[in-house]
Design a protein around this motif. Sequence first.
Motif, PDB file in Angstrom:
ATOM      1  N   ASP A 183      13.994  39.687 -20.534  1.00 33.34           N
ATOM      2  CA  ASP A 183      15.386  40.148 -20.468  1.00 33.34           C
ATOM      3  C   ASP A 183      15.330  41.675 -20.548  1.00 33.34           C
ATOM      4  N   LEU A 184      15.107  42.287 -19.408  1.00 30.23           N
ATOM      5  CA  LEU A 184      14.758  43.702 -19.349  1.00 30.23           C
ATOM      6  C   LEU A 184      15.897  44.626 -19.780  1.00 30.23           C
ATOM      7  N   TYR A 185      15.575  45.565 -20.656  1.00 37.32           N
ATOM      8  CA  TYR A 185      16.538  46.528 -21.195  1.00 37.32           C
ATOM      9  C   TYR A 185      17.743  45.841 -21.840  1.00 37.32           C
ATOM     10  N   GLY A 186      17.552  44.550 -22.197  1.00 35.56           N
ATOM     11  CA  GLY A 186      18.625  43.798 -22.840  1.00 35.56           C
ATOM     12  C   GLY A 186      19.388  42.886 -21.892  1.00 35.56           C
ATOM     13  N   MET A 187      19.166  43.048 -20.582  1.00 34.62           N
ATOM     14  CA  MET A 187      19.913  42.236 -19.622  1.00 34.62           C
ATOM     15  C   MET A 187      19.293  40.851 -19.485  1.00 34.62           C
ATOM     16  N   PRO A 188      20.079  39.796 -19.761  1.00 31.83           N
ATOM     17  CA  PRO A 188      19.518  38.454 -19.591  1.00 31.83           C
ATOM     18  C   PRO A 188      19.120  38.219 -18.134  1.00 31.83           C
ATOM     19  N   ALA A 189      18.031  37.485 -17.955  1.00 22.09           N
ATOM     20  CA  ALA A 189      17.625  37.070 -16.609  1.00 22.09           C
ATOM     21  C   ALA A 189      18.583  35.973 -16.125  1.00 22.09           C
ATOM     22  N   LYS A 190      18.430  35.550 -14.867  1.00 23.26           N
ATOM     23  CA  LYS A 190      19.164  34.364 -14.400  1.00 23.26           C
ATOM     24  C   LYS A 190      18.405  33.151 -14.932  1.00 23.26           C
ATOM     25  N   ILE A 191      18.647  32.890 -16.221  1.00 25.56           N
ATOM     26  CA  ILE A 191      17.775  31.994 -16.981  1.00 25.56           C
ATOM     27  C   ILE A 191      17.825  30.557 -16.447  1.00 25.56           C
ATOM     28  N   ASP A 192      19.013  30.076 -16.077  1.00 25.60           N
ATOM     29  CA  ASP A 192      19.104  28.700 -15.564  1.00 25.60           C
ATOM     30  C   ASP A 192      18.216  28.487 -14.340  1.00 25.60           C
ATOM     31  N   GLU A 193      18.219  29.462 -13.459  1.00 28.98           N
ATOM     32  CA  GLU A 193      17.395  29.333 -12.243  1.00 28.98           C
ATOM     33  C   GLU A 193      15.908  29.249 -12.593  1.00 28.98           C
ATOM     34  N   ILE A 194      15.492  30.078 -13.534  1.00 32.54           N
ATOM     35  CA  ILE A 194      14.081  30.082 -13.937  1.00 32.54           C
ATOM     36  C   ILE A 194      13.725  28.765 -14.626  1.00 32.54           C
ATOM     37  N   LEU A 195      14.601  28.312 -15.542  1.00 31.26           N
ATOM     38  CA  LEU A 195      14.330  27.058 -16.265  1.00 31.26           C
ATOM     39  C   LEU A 195      14.322  25.863 -15.309  1.00 31.26           C
ATOM     40  N   ASP A 196      15.173  25.900 -14.274  1.00 34.86           N
ATOM     41  CA  ASP A 196      15.206  24.829 -13.264  1.00 34.86           C
ATOM     42  C   ASP A 196      13.875  24.685 -12.554  1.00 34.86           C
ATOM     43  N   VAL A 197      13.366  25.815 -12.074  1.00 36.91           N
ATOM     44  CA  VAL A 197      12.075  25.796 -11.371  1.00 36.91           C
ATOM     45  C   VAL A 197      10.986  25.301 -12.323  1.00 36.91           C
ATOM     46  N   ALA A 198      10.983  25.844 -13.525  1.00 37.64           N
ATOM     47  CA  ALA A 198       9.951  25.477 -14.506  1.00 37.64           C
ATOM     48  C   ALA A 198       9.996  23.979 -14.816  1.00 37.64           C
ATOM     49  N   GLU A 199      11.201  23.471 -14.939  1.00 39.25           N
ATOM     50  CA  GLU A 199      11.403  22.051 -15.241  1.00 39.25           C
ATOM     51  C   GLU A 199      10.860  21.169 -14.102  1.00 39.25           C
ATOM     52  N   ARG A 200      11.167  21.573 -12.870  1.00 39.87           N
ATOM     53  CA  ARG A 200      10.712  20.788 -11.717  1.00 39.87           C
ATOM     54  C   ARG A 200       9.200  20.677 -11.674  1.00 39.87           C
ATOM     55  N   TYR A 201       8.531  21.758 -12.074  1.00 44.63           N
ATOM     56  CA  TYR A 201       7.059  21.739 -12.027  1.00 44.63           C
ATOM     57  C   TYR A 201       6.448  21.477 -13.405  1.00 44.63           C
ATOM     58  N   GLN A 202       7.329  21.228 -14.391  1.00 45.66           N
ATOM     59  CA  GLN A 202       6.849  20.904 -15.741  1.00 45.66           C
ATOM     60  C   GLN A 202       5.901  21.970 -16.295  1.00 45.66           C
ATOM     61  N   ILE A 203       6.395  23.212 -16.263  1.00 47.09           N
ATOM     62  CA  ILE A 203       5.609  24.317 -16.822  1.00 47.09           C
ATOM     63  C   ILE A 203       6.424  24.954 -17.964  1.00 47.09           C
ATOM     64  N   PRO A 204       5.809  25.117 -19.142  1.00 47.51           N
ATOM     65  CA  PRO A 204       6.545  25.706 -20.270  1.00 47.51           C
ATOM     66  C   PRO A 204       6.915  27.173 -20.030  1.00 47.51           C
ATOM     67  N   VAL A 205       8.056  27.567 -20.602  1.00 49.68           N
ATOM     68  CA  VAL A 205       8.579  28.912 -20.403  1.00 49.68           C
ATOM     69  C   VAL A 205       8.593  29.680 -21.726  1.00 49.68           C
ATOM     70  N   ILE A 206       8.186  30.944 -21.651  1.00 43.11           N
ATOM     71  CA  ILE A 206       8.319  31.856 -22.790  1.00 43.11           C
ATOM     72  C   ILE A 206       9.309  32.948 -22.403  1.00 43.11           C
ATOM     73  N   GLU A 207      10.334  33.114 -23.243  1.00 46.78           N
ATOM     74  CA  GLU A 207      11.303  34.184 -23.010  1.00 46.78           C
ATOM     75  C   GLU A 207      10.860  35.427 -23.785  1.00 46.78           C
ATOM     76  N   ASP A 208      10.570  36.510 -23.066  1.00 54.45           N
ATOM     77  CA  ASP A 208      10.273  37.775 -23.728  1.00 54.45           C
ATOM     78  C   ASP A 208      11.603  38.499 -23.955  1.00 54.45           C
ATOM     79  N   ALA A 209      12.159  38.263 -25.146  1.00 54.52           N
ATOM     80  CA  ALA A 209      13.455  38.852 -25.496  1.00 54.52           C
ATOM     81  C   ALA A 209      13.264  40.055 -26.423  1.00 54.52           C
ATOM     82  N   ALA A 210      12.104  40.710 -26.298  1.00 53.86           N
ATOM     83  CA  ALA A 210      11.785  41.855 -27.168  1.00 53.86           C
ATOM     84  C   ALA A 210      12.881  42.913 -27.140  1.00 53.86           C
TER      85      ALA A 210
END
Length: 365
Positions: free
Chosen positions: A126-153
Amino acid sequence: MGVNELKYIQEAFDENWIAPLGSNVEAFETSLEQYLENKTFVAALNSGTAALHLALIILGVGVGDEVICQSLTFAASANPIAYQGAKPIFVDSEKDTWNMCSKYLEEAIKDSLNRGKKPKAIIFVDLYGMPAKIDEILDVAERYQIPVIEDAAEALGSKYKNQKCGSFGSFSILSFNGNKIITTSGGGALVSKSTEDKSKVIFLSTQARENALHYEHKEIGYNYRLSNICAGIGRGQMEVLDSHVEQRRNNHQFYVDLLAGFKGVDFQREFSEDFFSNYWLTAITVDSSKSGFSNRDLMEELKRNNVESRPVWKPMHLQPVFKDCLYFGENIAEELFNKGLCLPSGSNLTKEQKERISEIILRYK
Ligand SMILES: *Cc1c(COP(=O)(O)O)cnc(C)c1O
């Protein structure tokens, strides 16, 4: 700093409990869990980088594995992949949020699968504080069953679809480094979704000591726990987090108003109502063919007047240290790097300082 940081540090001294662990650590973790909501389990660590490292370890990332990572970010997002002897695969940003593009994410996954590999994890930012388009990323990850790490530093205090950043994916990481929206001088946290994972994080971050009177070890451990003193600062900082977010968002609005009449200047901005940014940094792009000045011109002029601004992160796929890594995308991240500028964004910017900044920037109008 707020008002109570020293009080919590004093408590640690009064208890004579200066060692890592202690009541401030637990109280800081509880405070983060309450803030993030969404059934989060927080382990406080000594850096955000350590948090990413432990997330990868718990997800089983090892030598020769592949991990997909957003290219436009600070190096700390990618370095822990290398610590594990795994290979980062970098993915471009999309224009709206400047964060991971789900289309190129899917391309990267398909490419790995074609080579007989399955990526072990996906790290988005979530660069400079701006959230990513998280649903889209989680959708792709879910379809391929790959775990996601959110870098919310950079994104504590931000929200996506009204859910707090730092609570998405299998794991999220936070940083409390000196430059972040709140700080413990140095520190971080790994946010997980179960007590089991949280216990595992604490176990690994305290040298993986088995439950035995003598020191028994079956796994390699790390010295990554946050100290009780730093956690005291963190407790105090949680009390000023909301006001810091408000101040940073005011800074952003100040720049939006200031630059309103400028041609060729654009902002990293909330793309729709789904996005709420803490605006940790206000970042702009300058198209010199329309504005008549470049991002570097503006940076130099600010510098001549003793005002610091900074370039946008140099994308990881363009870094010498990662030159042999795969990259999927076009040139969005590169263009943001070439045209981008991070403006002075501190939570403590004064009215006088803003006036000085206005004066300098308005010379370009
Ligand atoms: C600051 C930061 C980190 C690392 O945090 P540290 O606490 O400094 O180790 C990771 N990712 C991003 C995007 C950051 O800005």
